[in-house]
Design a protein around this motif. Structure first.
Motif, PDB file in Angstrom:
ATOM      1  N   ASN A 101     -52.658 -51.720  30.812  1.00 51.92           N
ATOM      2  CA  ASN A 101     -52.684 -50.909  29.474  1.00 51.92           C
ATOM      3  C   ASN A 101     -51.859 -51.625  28.222  1.00 51.92           C
ATOM      4  OD1 ASN A 101     -53.646 -48.524  30.867  1.00 51.92           O
ATOM      5  ND2 ASN A 101     -51.776 -47.685  31.518  1.00 51.92           N
ATOM      6  N   LEU A 102     -51.233 -52.468  28.634  1.00 47.84           N
ATOM      7  CA  LEU A 102     -50.945 -53.273  27.320  1.00 47.84           C
ATOM      8  C   LEU A 102     -51.995 -53.908  26.744  1.00 47.84           C
ATOM      9  CD1 LEU A 102     -48.466 -54.343  25.742  1.00 47.84           C
ATOM     10  CD2 LEU A 102     -48.406 -56.188  27.480  1.00 47.84           C
ATOM     11  N   ARG A 103     -53.083 -54.537  27.296  1.00 45.29           N
ATOM     12  CA  ARG A 103     -54.098 -54.968  26.763  1.00 45.29           C
ATOM     13  C   ARG A 103     -55.123 -53.687  26.209  1.00 45.29           C
ATOM     14  NH1 ARG A 103     -53.532 -57.840  31.509  1.00 45.29           N
ATOM     15  NH2 ARG A 103     -55.010 -56.428  32.773  1.00 45.29           N
ATOM     16  N   ARG A 104     -55.283 -52.637  26.781  1.00 49.87           N
ATOM     17  CA  ARG A 104     -55.743 -51.563  26.401  1.00 49.87           C
ATOM     18  C   ARG A 104     -55.553 -51.262  24.723  1.00 49.87           C
ATOM     19  NH1 ARG A 104     -56.134 -47.293  30.542  1.00 49.87           N
ATOM     20  NH2 ARG A 104     -58.155 -48.361  30.924  1.00 49.87           N
ATOM     21  N   TYR A 105     -54.111 -51.099  24.598  1.00 53.21           N
ATOM     22  CA  TYR A 105     -53.376 -50.744  23.537  1.00 53.21           C
ATOM     23  C   TYR A 105     -53.029 -51.770  22.749  1.00 53.21           C
ATOM     24  CZ  TYR A 105     -53.950 -46.252  26.247  1.00 53.21           C
ATOM     25  OH  TYR A 105     -54.470 -45.315  27.138  1.00 53.21           O
ATOM     26  N   ARG A 106     -53.865 -52.771  22.276  1.00 50.52           N
ATOM     27  CA  ARG A 106     -53.172 -53.914  21.577  1.00 50.52           C
ATOM     28  C   ARG A 106     -52.906 -53.558  20.018  1.00 50.52           C
ATOM     29  NH1 ARG A 106     -58.320 -58.011  22.776  1.00 50.52           N
ATOM     30  NH2 ARG A 106     -58.173 -57.752  25.124  1.00 50.52           N
ATOM     31  N   SER A 107     -53.338 -52.590  19.743  1.00 51.04           N
ATOM     32  CA  SER A 107     -53.043 -52.131  18.312  1.00 51.04           C
ATOM     33  C   SER A 107     -51.685 -51.677  18.294  1.00 51.04           C
ATOM     34  CB  SER A 107     -53.862 -51.035  17.706  1.00 51.04           C
ATOM     35  OG  SER A 107     -53.714 -49.944  18.496  1.00 51.04           O
ATOM     36  N   MET A 108     -51.000 -51.388  19.390  1.00 48.57           N
ATOM     37  CA  MET A 108     -49.553 -50.670  19.589  1.00 48.57           C
ATOM     38  C   MET A 108     -48.513 -51.845  19.826  1.00 48.57           C
ATOM     39  SD  MET A 108     -49.444 -47.771  18.649  1.00 48.57           S
ATOM     40  CE  MET A 108     -47.994 -47.037  19.141  1.00 48.57           C
ATOM     41  N   ARG A 109     -49.070 -53.193  20.038  1.00 54.91           N
ATOM     42  CA  ARG A 109     -48.495 -54.415  20.778  1.00 54.91           C
ATOM     43  C   ARG A 109     -46.922 -54.556  20.093  1.00 54.91           C
ATOM     44  NH1 ARG A 109     -51.916 -59.365  21.076  1.00 54.91           N
ATOM     45  NH2 ARG A 109     -52.182 -59.071  18.875  1.00 54.91           N
ATOM     46  N   LYS A 110     -47.002 -54.499  18.803  1.00 52.60           N
ATOM     47  CA  LYS A 110     -45.729 -54.766  18.275  1.00 52.60           C
ATOM     48  C   LYS A 110     -44.688 -53.669  18.449  1.00 52.60           C
ATOM     49  CE  LYS A 110     -47.203 -57.729  14.437  1.00 52.60           C
ATOM     50  NZ  LYS A 110     -47.462 -57.970  13.000  1.00 52.60           N
ATOM     51  N   HIS A 111     -45.130 -52.265  18.574  1.00 54.74           N
ATOM     52  CA  HIS A 111     -44.274 -51.258  18.942  1.00 54.74           C
ATOM     53  C   HIS A 111     -43.855 -51.300  20.098  1.00 54.74           C
ATOM     54  CE1 HIS A 111     -45.003 -49.274  14.841  1.00 54.74           C
ATOM     55  NE2 HIS A 111     -46.199 -49.483  15.235  1.00 54.74           N
ATOM     56  N   ILE A 112     -44.825 -51.548  21.151  1.00 51.77           N
ATOM     57  CA  ILE A 112     -44.405 -51.534  22.463  1.00 51.77           C
ATOM     58  C   ILE A 112     -43.494 -52.702  22.817  1.00 51.77           C
ATOM     59  CG2 ILE A 112     -45.098 -52.169  24.780  1.00 51.77           C
ATOM     60  CD1 ILE A 112     -48.164 -51.059  23.888  1.00 51.77           C
ATOM     61  N   GLN A 113     -43.546 -53.711  22.271  1.00 51.29           N
ATOM     62  CA  GLN A 113     -42.586 -55.070  22.502  1.00 51.29           C
ATOM     63  C   GLN A 113     -41.150 -54.688  21.794  1.00 51.29           C
ATOM     64  OE1 GLN A 113     -43.810 -58.636  20.740  1.00 51.29           O
ATOM     65  NE2 GLN A 113     -42.167 -59.883  21.921  1.00 51.29           N
ATOM     66  N   ARG A 114     -41.245 -53.880  20.690  1.00 49.73           N
ATOM     67  CA  ARG A 114     -39.727 -53.604  20.304  1.00 49.73           C
ATOM     68  C   ARG A 114     -39.226 -52.681  21.090  1.00 49.73           C
ATOM     69  NH1 ARG A 114     -40.700 -52.071  15.023  1.00 49.73           N
ATOM     70  NH2 ARG A 114     -41.738 -49.994  15.913  1.00 49.73           N
ATOM     71  N   HIS A 115     -40.135 -51.750  21.579  1.00 49.80           N
ATOM     72  CA  HIS A 115     -39.221 -50.550  22.685  1.00 49.80           C
ATOM     73  C   HIS A 115     -38.884 -51.380  24.234  1.00 49.80           C
ATOM     74  CE1 HIS A 115     -40.598 -47.907  19.719  1.00 49.80           C
ATOM     75  NE2 HIS A 115     -39.339 -47.198  20.112  1.00 49.80           N
TER      76      HIS A 115
END
Length: 139
Positions: free
Chosen positions: A14-28
């Protein structure tokens, strides 16, 4: 204290699927690994859905969630069906999935057979550091 981070194959997919959210995901992910109990929600049995007792979630956006377990907590919840902490220290956070609210809370077990993965030790060795995954995605 910083908790050790482990990622399930479903989370990585899912991390690959939602690449556009990568920075938000990493921060959380970084926030949760620093303190998995701050600004997170303890989950229970979902009406008409999965039994998520022992799991937690963190809100990324209004409609985007990360689901995870904290090994020290899920070991104390006998009903936890997503505790993949065997062989991991108590100070470990296992990230289960990431995605839009409805998709995340409807984690489909057929996407990954957790019991088989656990027997094969995939869940013990799947733990790439999040930075490693992020660097790989940037290539």
């Amino acid at each position: 204290m910083t908790y050790k981070v482990e990622l399930t194959p479903l989370f990585e997919k899912n991390l690959r699927r939602y690449r556009s959210m990568r920075k938000h995901i990493q921060r959380h992910v970084n926030q949760v690994s620093a303190d998995p109990y701050q600004d997170t929600e303890r989950l229970g049995k979902q009406a008409g859905g999965l039994d998520l007792r022992g799991c937690r979630s963190v809100r990324i956006t209004r409609n985007f969630r990360i689901l995870f377990v904290v090994c020290e907590e899920c070991r104390r919840v006998p009903e936890c069906r997503f505790c993949f902490c065997e062989g991991l220290p108590d100070e470990t956070v296992v990230f289960l999935t990431v995605g839009p609210h409805e998709r995340a809370y409807a984690m489909r077990e057929e996407e990954i057979d957790y019991a088989v993965a656990q027997e094969r030790s995939d869940l013990r060795g799947f733990g790439h550091r999040f930075g490693h995954i992020m660097a790989k995605e940037a290539d």
